[in-house]
Enzyme design. Structure first.
Site, mmCIF file in Angstrom:
data_model
loop_
_atom_site.group_PDB
_atom_site.id
_atom_site.type_symbol
_atom_site.label_atom_id
_atom_site.label_comp_id
_atom_site.label_asym_id
_atom_site.label_seq_id
_atom_site.Cartn_x
_atom_site.Cartn_y
_atom_site.Cartn_z
ATOM 1 N N ILE A 125 0.840 -1.204 0.000
ATOM 2 C CA ILE A 125 0.000 0.000 0.000
ATOM 3 C C ILE A 125 0.872 1.249 0.000
ATOM 4 O O ILE A 125 0.608 2.227 -0.712
ATOM 5 C CB ILE A 125 -0.970 -0.020 1.202
ATOM 6 C CG1 ILE A 125 -1.847 -1.264 1.137
ATOM 7 C CG2 ILE A 125 -1.824 1.247 1.234
ATOM 8 C CD1 ILE A 125 -2.676 -1.535 2.372
ATOM 9 N N ASN A 152 9.713 -7.258 5.044
ATOM 10 C CA ASN A 152 8.581 -7.889 4.340
ATOM 11 C C ASN A 152 8.363 -7.234 2.985
ATOM 12 O O ASN A 152 7.237 -7.146 2.484
ATOM 13 C CB ASN A 152 7.299 -7.777 5.203
ATOM 14 C CG ASN A 152 6.226 -8.749 4.729
ATOM 15 O OD1 ASN A 152 6.534 -9.766 4.097
ATOM 16 N ND2 ASN A 152 4.973 -8.410 4.967
ATOM 17 N N SER A 200 -7.348 -0.801 10.248
ATOM 18 C CA SER A 200 -7.949 -1.888 9.469
ATOM 19 C C SER A 200 -9.383 -2.141 9.898
ATOM 20 O O SER A 200 -9.726 -1.950 11.070
ATOM 21 C CB SER A 200 -7.118 -3.163 9.675
ATOM 22 O OG SER A 200 -7.812 -4.301 9.206
ATOM 23 N N ALA A 201 -10.195 -2.607 8.984
ATOM 24 C CA ALA A 201 -11.585 -2.975 9.293
ATOM 25 C C ALA A 201 -11.640 -4.114 10.299
ATOM 26 O O ALA A 201 -12.683 -4.380 10.891
ATOM 27 C CB ALA A 201 -12.302 -3.387 8.011
ATOM 28 N N THR A 202 -10.524 -4.747 10.515
ATOM 29 C CA THR A 202 -10.502 -5.835 11.491
ATOM 30 C C THR A 202 -10.818 -5.341 12.896
ATOM 31 O O THR A 202 -11.190 -6.138 13.768
ATOM 32 C CB THR A 202 -9.145 -6.570 11.448
ATOM 33 O OG1 THR A 202 -9.305 -7.855 12.058
ATOM 34 C CG2 THR A 202 -8.068 -5.806 12.143
ATOM 35 N N TYR A 226 -3.146 -9.432 15.789
ATOM 36 C CA TYR A 226 -2.934 -8.411 14.747
ATOM 37 C C TYR A 226 -3.992 -7.317 14.872
ATOM 38 O O TYR A 226 -3.667 -6.133 14.938
ATOM 39 C CB TYR A 226 -2.997 -9.045 13.354
ATOM 40 C CG TYR A 226 -3.277 -8.030 12.279
ATOM 41 C CD1 TYR A 226 -4.538 -7.916 11.703
ATOM 42 C CD2 TYR A 226 -2.289 -7.139 11.879
ATOM 43 C CE1 TYR A 226 -4.798 -6.948 10.746
ATOM 44 C CE2 TYR A 226 -2.545 -6.175 10.925
ATOM 45 C CZ TYR A 226 -3.813 -6.082 10.364
ATOM 46 O OH TYR A 226 -4.065 -5.112 9.426
ATOM 47 N N LYS A 229 -3.874 -3.087 15.996
ATOM 48 C CA LYS A 229 -4.469 -1.956 15.268
ATOM 49 C C LYS A 229 -5.376 -1.147 16.194
ATOM 50 O O LYS A 229 -5.350 0.086 16.194
ATOM 51 C CB LYS A 229 -5.259 -2.458 14.051
ATOM 52 C CG LYS A 229 -4.384 -3.012 12.949
ATOM 53 C CD LYS A 229 -3.401 -1.964 12.433
ATOM 54 C CE LYS A 229 -2.567 -2.463 11.290
ATOM 55 N NZ LYS A 229 -1.571 -1.469 10.814
ATOM 56 N N ARG A 234 -12.278 -20.848 7.588
ATOM 57 C CA ARG A 234 -11.021 -20.499 8.263
ATOM 58 C C ARG A 234 -11.348 -19.885 9.608
ATOM 59 O O ARG A 234 -12.166 -18.951 9.685
ATOM 60 C CB ARG A 234 -10.238 -19.504 7.390
ATOM 61 C CG ARG A 234 -8.915 -19.050 7.955
ATOM 62 C CD ARG A 234 -8.139 -18.205 6.939
ATOM 63 N NE ARG A 234 -8.867 -16.969 6.603
ATOM 64 C CZ ARG A 234 -8.394 -16.030 5.787
ATOM 65 N NH1 ARG A 234 -7.210 -16.187 5.189
ATOM 66 N NH2 ARG A 234 -9.090 -14.932 5.540
HETATM 67 C C1 WQD Z 1 -11.015 -12.588 2.066
HETATM 68 C C2 WQD Z 1 -12.066 -13.679 1.856
HETATM 69 C C3 WQD Z 1 -11.680 -15.630 3.186
HETATM 70 C C4 WQD Z 1 -7.934 -16.769 1.165
HETATM 71 C C5 WQD Z 1 -7.551 -9.799 6.197
HETATM 72 C C6 WQD Z 1 -7.271 -9.007 7.446
HETATM 73 C C7 WQD Z 1 -7.424 -7.541 7.145
HETATM 74 C C8 WQD Z 1 -6.522 -7.174 5.999
HETATM 75 C C9 WQD Z 1 -6.930 -7.990 4.777
HETATM 76 C C10 WQD Z 1 -4.345 -6.528 6.692
HETATM 77 C C11 WQD Z 1 -12.503 -14.344 3.149
HETATM 78 C C12 WQD Z 1 -11.540 -15.948 1.710
HETATM 79 C C13 WQD Z 1 -9.087 -16.100 1.556
HETATM 80 C C14 WQD Z 1 -8.046 -18.052 0.560
HETATM 81 C C15 WQD Z 1 -10.431 -17.931 0.771
HETATM 82 N N1 WQD Z 1 -5.180 -7.461 6.337
HETATM 83 N N2 WQD Z 1 -10.306 -16.674 1.352
HETATM 84 N N3 WQD Z 1 -9.291 -18.579 0.384
HETATM 85 O O1 WQD Z 1 -9.519 -12.097 5.988
HETATM 86 O O2 WQD Z 1 -11.070 -10.384 4.897
HETATM 87 O O3 WQD Z 1 -8.891 -9.631 5.834
HETATM 88 O O4 WQD Z 1 -6.746 -9.372 5.126
HETATM 89 O O5 WQD Z 1 -4.471 -5.356 6.725
HETATM 90 O O6 WQD Z 1 -7.053 -6.807 8.299
HETATM 91 O O7 WQD Z 1 -8.233 -9.357 8.422
HETATM 92 O O8 WQD Z 1 -8.914 -11.011 3.776
HETATM 93 O O9 WQD Z 1 -8.126 -11.935 1.633
HETATM 94 O O10 WQD Z 1 -7.629 -13.220 3.772
HETATM 95 O O11 WQD Z 1 -9.952 -13.147 2.867
HETATM 96 O O12 WQD Z 1 -11.558 -18.432 0.603
HETATM 97 O O13 WQD Z 1 -7.027 -18.714 0.188
HETATM 98 O O14 WQD Z 1 -11.491 -14.701 1.054
HETATM 99 O O15 WQD Z 1 -12.350 -16.681 3.886
HETATM 100 O O16 WQD Z 1 -13.882 -14.667 3.021
HETATM 101 P P1 WQD Z 1 -9.694 -10.866 5.178
HETATM 102 P P2 WQD Z 1 -8.568 -12.354 2.986
#
Ligand code: WQD
Length: 340
Positions: free
Chosen positions: A14, A37, A126-128, A150, A154, A294
């Protein structure tokens, strides 16, 4: 608007896109990164894209002396603090490393800023921090909770900076809550280059498309969503970069005040919708299996982006087709990321 902006984590995904957006907006940039990283090759790509030299320092943001020294050698008007570890699963396995790096790094940078009189800061959140959303789309006023170390780093970072602003109102701080950044600069020269097995969906899809991975595992097909797969608010990284420029312009304006804002599109797409959009954009067929959920994933998460639009005059403009096309162009041009 002009001035010199320090980007920490500057050669990351980013930050590197924000670097280009700041140059295009008339800012000067100083980058700092320890390459823990990311790759030094990013600097060469940025210099090629910007047709100008990168002002860069290799340093660990947790090194307070190095941060203080940097502020004595560069006249910094504002900082965007990107530097942090960001893998949700890894944070559960290595919580101390995440707290030390993500919180310690933020404190080290903020202390060096305060010592030099630079009190304009954009924080990469983050939206997390919303945990399991209680309302959709999610407004900034939604309840906050975290489900991983993580995410906790945040939220602690946001609280730390809020306390700092209360103690010293001369600080101008933007807390930017990213939803799901994807895509790449349309040149195909910079993009997302995760190390090892990608945790995130889009880089995993592009690695399947380029032949580095066999099949995508779709984590869960039984969520309460239209097709049973997880729904997220994917936002093009170049739109996200533009959101940072808008945030800095707001903070650096004489009437600018601290704020918190979602950076998302306000639209949700499921995993299978993203797979189909990518297949249409790339012409590639993505093999996948639907497997167990997951741990820690939520069913749906997408933003109410109205505050950023009203306060900053910013909104995302690129659609899911552009996100997929730009991700594919980057991966196709760089099958091994920056290690080619
Ligand atoms: C997106 C969707 C998975 C991988 C995380 C962090 C967030 C930010 C972005 C840092 C979900 C699905 C994923 C795969 C899948 N990180 N998926 N197979 O979990 O929404 O957000 O990453 O800033 O803070 O929480 O993103 O891309 O991991 O997952 O099915 O191999 O894709 O279950 O529904 P996430 P993601």
């Amino acid at each position: 608007m002009s001035g010199t902006v320090l980007l920490t984590g500057a050669t990351g995904y980013i930050a590197s896109h924000t670097w280009l957006a700041l140059w295009a907006a008339g800012f000067d940039v100083v980058g700092v990164d320890d390459f823990s990283n990311s790759s030094p090759e990013v600097l060469h790509r940025l210099q090629r894209l910007g047709d100008r030299a990168c002002v860069f320092e290799r340093a660990d943001v947790c090194d307070g002396a190095a941060m203080r020294s940097l502020f004595t050698r560069h006249a910094i008007d504002a900082v965007v603090h990107f530097a942090a570890f960001k893998a949700v699963g890894e944070s559960c396995a290595k919580p101390l490393a995440y707290y030390r790096n993500n919180i310690g790094g933020l404190i080290s940078v903020a202390e060096a800023m305060g010592a030099s009189g630079c009190k304009t800061l954009v924080f990469s959140s983050s939206a997390t921090v919303y945990g399991v959303p209680e309302v959709l789309p999610i407004p900034e006023s939604a309840a906050l909770a975290t489900t991983s170390p993580y995410g906790a780093t945040k939220l602690i970072g946001e609280n730390l900076l809020t306390d700092l602003g209360h103690a010293d109102p001369s600080w101008r701080i933007a807390l930017l809550r990213y939803f799901n950044p994807v895509g790449a600069h349309d040149s195909g020269l910079i993009g997302e280059d995760p190390r090892g097995t990608p945790n995130n969906l889009m880089p995993y899809i592009t690695q399947v498309a380029v032949g580095k991975r066999e099949r995508l595992q779709v984590f869960g097909g039984d969520y309460d969503t239209p097709d049973g797969t997880g729904v997220r608010d994917y936002i093009h990284v170049s739109d996200l970069a533009g959101g940072h420029v808008a945030a800095l312009r707001h903070l650096m304006h004489p009437s600018g005040r601290s704020f918190t804002a979602n950076l998302g599109t306000g639209r949700g797409h499921s995993v299978l919708e993203l797979v189909r959009a990518f297949e249409q954009a790339s012409g590639c067929h993505i093999l996948y299996d639907i497997v167990a959920r997951r741990p820690g994933d939520v069913a749906s998460c997408y933003a109410d982006p109205s505050r950023a639009r009203q306060l900053l005059g910013w909104q995302a403009s690129r659609d899911i087709a552009a996100m997929c096309a730009d991700s594919w162009r980057w991966q196709q041009s760089n099958p091994n990321g920056y290690n080619d």
